[in-house]
Design an enzyme around this catalytic site. Structure first.
Site, PDB file in Angstrom:
ATOM      1  N   HIS A 124      50.144 -26.679 -12.296  1.00  0.00           N
ATOM      2  CA  HIS A 124      51.524 -27.116 -12.529  1.00  0.00           C
ATOM      3  C   HIS A 124      51.734 -28.515 -11.961  1.00  0.00           C
ATOM      4  CE1 HIS A 124      56.072 -26.161 -11.782  1.00  0.00           C
ATOM      5  NE2 HIS A 124      55.891 -26.892 -12.852  1.00  0.00           N
ATOM      6  N   SER A 171      55.939 -23.968 -16.181  1.00  0.00           N
ATOM      7  CA  SER A 171      56.751 -24.075 -14.971  1.00  0.00           C
ATOM      8  C   SER A 171      57.311 -22.723 -14.567  1.00  0.00           C
ATOM      9  CB  SER A 171      57.886 -25.068 -15.185  1.00  0.00           C
ATOM     10  OG  SER A 171      58.542 -24.792 -16.392  1.00  0.00           O
ATOM     11  N   ASN A 225      59.767 -23.973  -8.381  1.00  0.00           N
ATOM     12  CA  ASN A 225      61.020 -23.748  -9.104  1.00  0.00           C
ATOM     13  C   ASN A 225      61.871 -22.639  -8.497  1.00  0.00           C
ATOM     14  OD1 ASN A 225      61.144 -25.811 -11.043  1.00  0.00           O
ATOM     15  ND2 ASN A 225      59.449 -24.852 -12.137  1.00  0.00           N
ATOM     16  N   GLU A 254      50.778 -27.737  -8.173  1.00  0.00           N
ATOM     17  CA  GLU A 254      50.959 -26.353  -7.711  1.00  0.00           C
ATOM     18  C   GLU A 254      49.915 -25.517  -8.467  1.00  0.00           C
ATOM     19  OE1 GLU A 254      54.757 -24.526  -8.794  1.00  0.00           O
ATOM     20  OE2 GLU A 254      54.887 -23.669  -6.788  1.00  0.00           O
TER      21      GLU A 254
HETATM   22  N1  3HC Z   1      54.154 -43.626 -14.961  1.00  0.00           N
HETATM   23  C1  3HC Z   1      53.653 -44.453 -14.034  1.00  0.00           C
HETATM   24  N2  3HC Z   1      54.375 -44.930 -12.989  1.00  0.00           N
HETATM   25  C2  3HC Z   1      55.673 -44.556 -12.922  1.00  0.00           C
HETATM   26  C3  3HC Z   1      56.259 -43.690 -13.865  1.00  0.00           C
HETATM   27  C4  3HC Z   1      55.442 -43.223 -14.921  1.00  0.00           C
HETATM   28  N3  3HC Z   1      55.903 -42.375 -15.856  1.00  0.00           N
HETATM   29  N4  3HC Z   1      57.568 -43.499 -13.511  1.00  0.00           N
HETATM   30  C5  3HC Z   1      57.781 -44.197 -12.389  1.00  0.00           C
HETATM   31  N5  3HC Z   1      56.640 -44.843 -12.024  1.00  0.00           N
HETATM   32  C6  3HC Z   1      56.426 -45.647 -10.821  1.00  0.00           C
HETATM   33  C7  3HC Z   1      57.145 -46.964 -10.820  1.00  0.00           C
HETATM   34  O1  3HC Z   1      56.372 -47.961 -11.435  1.00  0.00           O
HETATM   35  C8  3HC Z   1      57.335 -47.214  -9.343  1.00  0.00           C
HETATM   36  O2  3HC Z   1      56.129 -47.724  -8.751  1.00  0.00           O
HETATM   37  P1  3HC Z   1      56.148 -48.444  -7.268  1.00  0.00           P
HETATM   38  O3  3HC Z   1      56.399 -47.367  -6.264  1.00  0.00           O
HETATM   39  O4  3HC Z   1      54.783 -49.008  -7.158  1.00  0.00           O
HETATM   40  O5  3HC Z   1      57.249 -49.441  -7.321  1.00  0.00           O
HETATM   41  C9  3HC Z   1      57.562 -45.835  -8.771  1.00  0.00           C
HETATM   42  O6  3HC Z   1      57.018 -44.916  -9.729  1.00  0.00           O
HETATM   43  C10 3HC Z   1      59.021 -45.569  -8.582  1.00  0.00           C
HETATM   44  O7  3HC Z   1      59.693 -45.777  -9.827  1.00  0.00           O
HETATM   45  P2  3HC Z   1      60.997 -46.684 -10.018  1.00  0.00           P
HETATM   46  O8  3HC Z   1      60.977 -47.823  -9.053  1.00  0.00           O
HETATM   47  O9  3HC Z   1      61.160 -46.965 -11.474  1.00  0.00           O
HETATM   48  O10 3HC Z   1      62.213 -45.732  -9.703  1.00  0.00           O
HETATM   49  P3  3HC Z   1      62.521 -44.873  -8.443  1.00  0.00           P
HETATM   50  O11 3HC Z   1      62.136 -45.530  -7.177  1.00  0.00           O
HETATM   51  O12 3HC Z   1      63.929 -44.486  -8.665  1.00  0.00           O
HETATM   52  O13 3HC Z   1      61.598 -43.578  -8.608  1.00  0.00           O
HETATM   53  C11 3HC Z   1      61.067 -41.444  -9.423  1.00  0.00           C
HETATM   54  C12 3HC Z   1      61.584 -42.817  -9.778  1.00  0.00           C
HETATM   55  C13 3HC Z   1      59.597 -41.521  -9.046  1.00  0.00           C
HETATM   56  C14 3HC Z   1      61.222 -40.602 -10.678  1.00  0.00           C
HETATM   57  C15 3HC Z   1      61.902 -40.910  -8.200  1.00  0.00           C
HETATM   58  O14 3HC Z   1      63.260 -41.012  -8.463  1.00  0.00           O
HETATM   59  C16 3HC Z   1      61.582 -39.484  -7.863  1.00  0.00           C
HETATM   60  O15 3HC Z   1      60.602 -39.176  -7.203  1.00  0.00           O
HETATM   61  N6  3HC Z   1      62.440 -38.540  -8.345  1.00  0.00           N
HETATM   62  C17 3HC Z   1      62.235 -37.111  -8.156  1.00  0.00           C
HETATM   63  C18 3HC Z   1      61.295 -36.629  -9.216  1.00  0.00           C
HETATM   64  C19 3HC Z   1      61.051 -35.170  -9.104  1.00  0.00           C
HETATM   65  O16 3HC Z   1      61.595 -34.450  -8.275  1.00  0.00           O
HETATM   66  N7  3HC Z   1      60.192 -34.672 -10.007  1.00  0.00           N
HETATM   67  C20 3HC Z   1      59.884 -33.282 -10.086  1.00  0.00           C
HETATM   68  C21 3HC Z   1      60.703 -32.665 -11.165  1.00  0.00           C
HETATM   69  S1  3HC Z   1      60.424 -30.935 -11.276  1.00  0.00           S
HETATM   70  C22 3HC Z   1      59.098 -30.803 -12.295  1.00  0.00           C
HETATM   71  O17 3HC Z   1      58.593 -31.737 -12.845  1.00  0.00           O
HETATM   72  C23 3HC Z   1      58.546 -29.422 -12.446  1.00  0.00           C
HETATM   73  C24 3HC Z   1      59.056 -28.656 -13.621  1.00  0.00           C
HETATM   74  O18 3HC Z   1      58.479 -27.382 -13.563  1.00  0.00           O
HETATM   75  C25 3HC Z   1      60.547 -28.508 -13.724  1.00  0.00           C
END
Ligand code: 3HC
Length: 285
Positions: free
Chosen positions: A142, A121, A192, A154
């Site tokens: 990424h 990252s 990031n 990315e």
């Molecule tokens: N595997 C498979 N499916 C998953 C999953 C996983 N690990 N986690 C969540 N899901 C699915 C759920 O089943 C659900 O499916 P649906 O749309 O068909 O109902 C969908 O994703 C949404 O999950 P939830 O209903 O449980 O919960 P939310 O609606 O609150 O969504 C989230 C959860 C997808 C994590 C959402 O809150 C989100 O998009 N958050 C932001 C995440 C983000 O910004 N990530 C990037 C982080 S930075 C990074 O990773 C880079 C690094 O360099 C730091």
């Protein structure tokens, strides 16, 4: 350019197991490497649980789940795992020396034409590439957490990454049903470099008593339509990871605007790292 059929993923943690999940679900035979059998088993259990979630949502059926699990082969030996693969994606901890060691081993054992990618990252792709004998075939791939859900890859072009390697990884990302965005290799890339100052500023708001974490997150969720507020997201990413990335930005640009908030530093010192330790800006079960 032919489709990737066999790939290795090094590291079965949050990102590595998500990457293996997505590769295998899209028909790629996936060699997943962990340090020992227990960790490999744990990674498979996580993948199985996340596939169940998808079965529950009728995104895949039970047969597709089993086929996906069957295409994942676990290894504890990198040399054996990268034999005959076309792509290796490294997803071990964010530590340059560790990644360098892993890539030296991969470079020796993987077929000469295999592409080597890092899911880092923040560590320089150009610098990691220099530890191998194939900087033209070295690239950043990424992914974002949760990998099965987030649509972005990315694609980070190192100074010596060839156009053919970029094209192959863009094609592979599209084959995984992701959207590749190609960026150059500068600290924090784009994701990031934009995300972490926002998270850091949200932490400064807590530090200066402007508002409580819940209120700051509500502002960004309801006012800016972010799915998670920045402090909830920081816990989700890991406060140690956020701090490491801010250090990379601060040291890389020598610009005080990236100075990590002292509260973030203290929380990491206290071992309050977010979801993974059960305590961060919020408490978790
Ligand atoms: N595997 C498979 N499916 C998953 C999953 C996983 N690990 N986690 C969540 N899901 C699915 C759920 O089943 C659900 O499916 P649906 O749309 O068909 O109902 C969908 O994703 C949404 O999950 P939830 O209903 O449980 O919960 P939310 O609606 O609150 O969504 C989230 C959860 C997808 C994590 C959402 O809150 C989100 O998009 N958050 C932001 C995440 C983000 O910004 N990530 C990037 C982080 S930075 C990074 O990773 C880079 C690094 O360099 C730091």
């Amino acid at each position: 350019m032919k489709k990737i059929r066999k790939a290795a993923v090094i590291g079965g943690g949050t990102m590595g197991n998500g990457i293996a999940h997505v590769f295998s679900m899209h028909g790629i035979t996936t060699h997943l490497v962990e340090r020992n059998l227990e960790l490999a088993e744990k990674a498979l259990e996580t993948i199985s649980g996340n596939l169940d979630r998808m079965v529950g949502k009728e995104k895949i059926d039970a047969t597709q789940k089993e086929e996906t699990l069957d295409r994942i082969v676990t290894f504890t030996d990198i040399v054996k795992a990268v034999d005959e693969v076309e792509l290796v994606v490294e997803a071990v901890s964010e530590n340059f020396d560790l990644k360098k060691e892993v890539f030296t081993e991969i470079d020796r054992a993987a077929p000469a034409e295999a592409i080597l990618a890092s899911n880092t990252s923040s560590i320089s792709i150009t610098k990691l590439a220099a530890a191998t004998t194939r900087a033209d075939k070295f690239i950043g791939m990424h992914f974002f957490n949760p990998v099965p859900v987030m649509k972005l890859v990315e694609v980070v072009k190192g100074l010596q990454t060839s156009a053919a390697t970029v094209a192959a990884i863009e094609k592979t990302a599209r084959g995984l049903d992701k959207n590749p965005v190609v960026v150059s290799d500068y600290p924090g890339f784009v994701s990031n470099r934009v995300l972490m100052p926002m998270i850091n500023e949200a932490i400064y708001c807590v530090y200066e008593g402007v508002a409580e974490p819940e209120e700051i997150d509500q502002v960004m969720k309801l006012g800016m339509a972010h799915p998670m507020g920045p402090l909830r997201l920081a816990d989700f990413i890991g406060l140690d990871v956020c701090l490491d990335i801010l250090h990379v930005l601060h040291e890389g640009f020598k610009d005080p605007k990236y100075r990590p908030c002292p509260l973030l530093v203290k929380m990491v010192e206290a071992g309050r790292l977010g979801d993974k330790t059960g305590e961060g800006f919020y408490s978790y079960d």
